[in-house]
Design an enzyme around this catalytic site. Sequence first.
Site, PDB file in Angstrom:
ATOM      1  N   VAL A  62       2.995  -9.952  -1.702  1.00 25.82           N
ATOM      2  CA  VAL A  62       3.196  -8.513  -1.832  1.00 25.82           C
ATOM      3  C   VAL A  62       2.233  -7.754  -0.928  1.00 25.82           C
ATOM      4  O   VAL A  62       1.106  -8.199  -0.682  1.00 25.82           O
ATOM      5  CB  VAL A  62       3.034  -8.067  -3.315  1.00 25.82           C
ATOM      6  CG1 VAL A  62       1.628  -8.270  -3.805  1.00 25.82           C
ATOM      7  CG2 VAL A  62       3.466  -6.634  -3.524  1.00 25.82           C
ATOM      8  N   CYS A  63       2.718  -6.618  -0.408  1.00 21.94           N
ATOM      9  CA  CYS A  63       1.874  -5.683   0.344  1.00 21.94           C
ATOM     10  C   CYS A  63       2.255  -4.278  -0.099  1.00 21.94           C
ATOM     11  O   CYS A  63       2.746  -4.112  -1.217  1.00 21.94           O
ATOM     12  CB  CYS A  63       2.029  -5.887   1.858  1.00 21.94           C
ATOM     13  SG  CYS A  63       3.647  -5.441   2.518  1.00 21.94           S
ATOM     14  N   GLN A  64       2.076  -3.293   0.734  1.00 26.17           N
ATOM     15  CA  GLN A  64       2.384  -1.919   0.332  1.00 26.17           C
ATOM     16  C   GLN A  64       3.889  -1.641   0.351  1.00 26.17           C
ATOM     17  O   GLN A  64       4.426  -1.088  -0.588  1.00 26.17           O
ATOM     18  CB  GLN A  64       1.652  -0.914   1.220  1.00 26.17           C
ATOM     19  CG  GLN A  64       1.714   0.514   0.703  1.00 26.17           C
ATOM     20  CD  GLN A  64       1.040   0.672  -0.655  1.00 26.17           C
ATOM     21  OE1 GLN A  64       0.062   0.021  -0.973  1.00 26.17           O
ATOM     22  NE2 GLN A  64       1.605   1.540  -1.472  1.00 26.17           N
ATOM     23  N   MET A  90       4.278  -2.657  -3.215  1.00 24.17           N
ATOM     24  CA  MET A  90       3.690  -1.819  -4.261  1.00 24.17           C
ATOM     25  C   MET A  90       4.305  -0.414  -4.290  1.00 24.17           C
ATOM     26  O   MET A  90       4.273   0.241  -5.317  1.00 24.17           O
ATOM     27  CB  MET A  90       2.174  -1.742  -4.104  1.00 24.17           C
ATOM     28  CG  MET A  90       1.468  -3.061  -4.368  1.00 24.17           C
ATOM     29  SD  MET A  90       1.799  -3.760  -6.011  1.00 24.17           S
ATOM     30  CE  MET A  90       0.907  -2.610  -7.069  1.00 24.17           C
TER      31      MET A  90
END
Length: 100
Positions: A62-64, A90
Site C-alpha cells: 500500500v501507498c498513498q 490510503m
Amino acid sequence: MKSISTDELNQKVDAGDELHIIDVREKEEVANGMIPGSRHIPLGELPERTGELDSSNQYYIVCQAGGRSAKAADYLESNGFQPVNVDGGMTSWRGITIYG
C-alpha cells in the site's frame, strides 16, 4: 500483478485474517495513519530491506494512491515474492487507521 481493492482488504482486516501488509509511503505520510498490522518500509529502502521479508508470504503493498505500491509490487514479484497491489491506497482506505 495481482491487485485488491481497499474494500476487499478491509474485509480481510476486519475478519482477522493473518495478513502481511507493507506500507511503502514516506515517514511523514505514515504519521497520518496506517492500516492496522502494516509494516513500514519506504519504497526507496525496499531493495536493501528485502532480506527482512519471507518469500513464502503474500504481501499486500500500500501507498498513498497506488503508484508507488505498484512499483514496489513489480520489484518484489521480480525477486520471487507474491505481492498484491492495494488499488487506490490510503486515499481510498475507509477502514480503521492506526497512528504511531
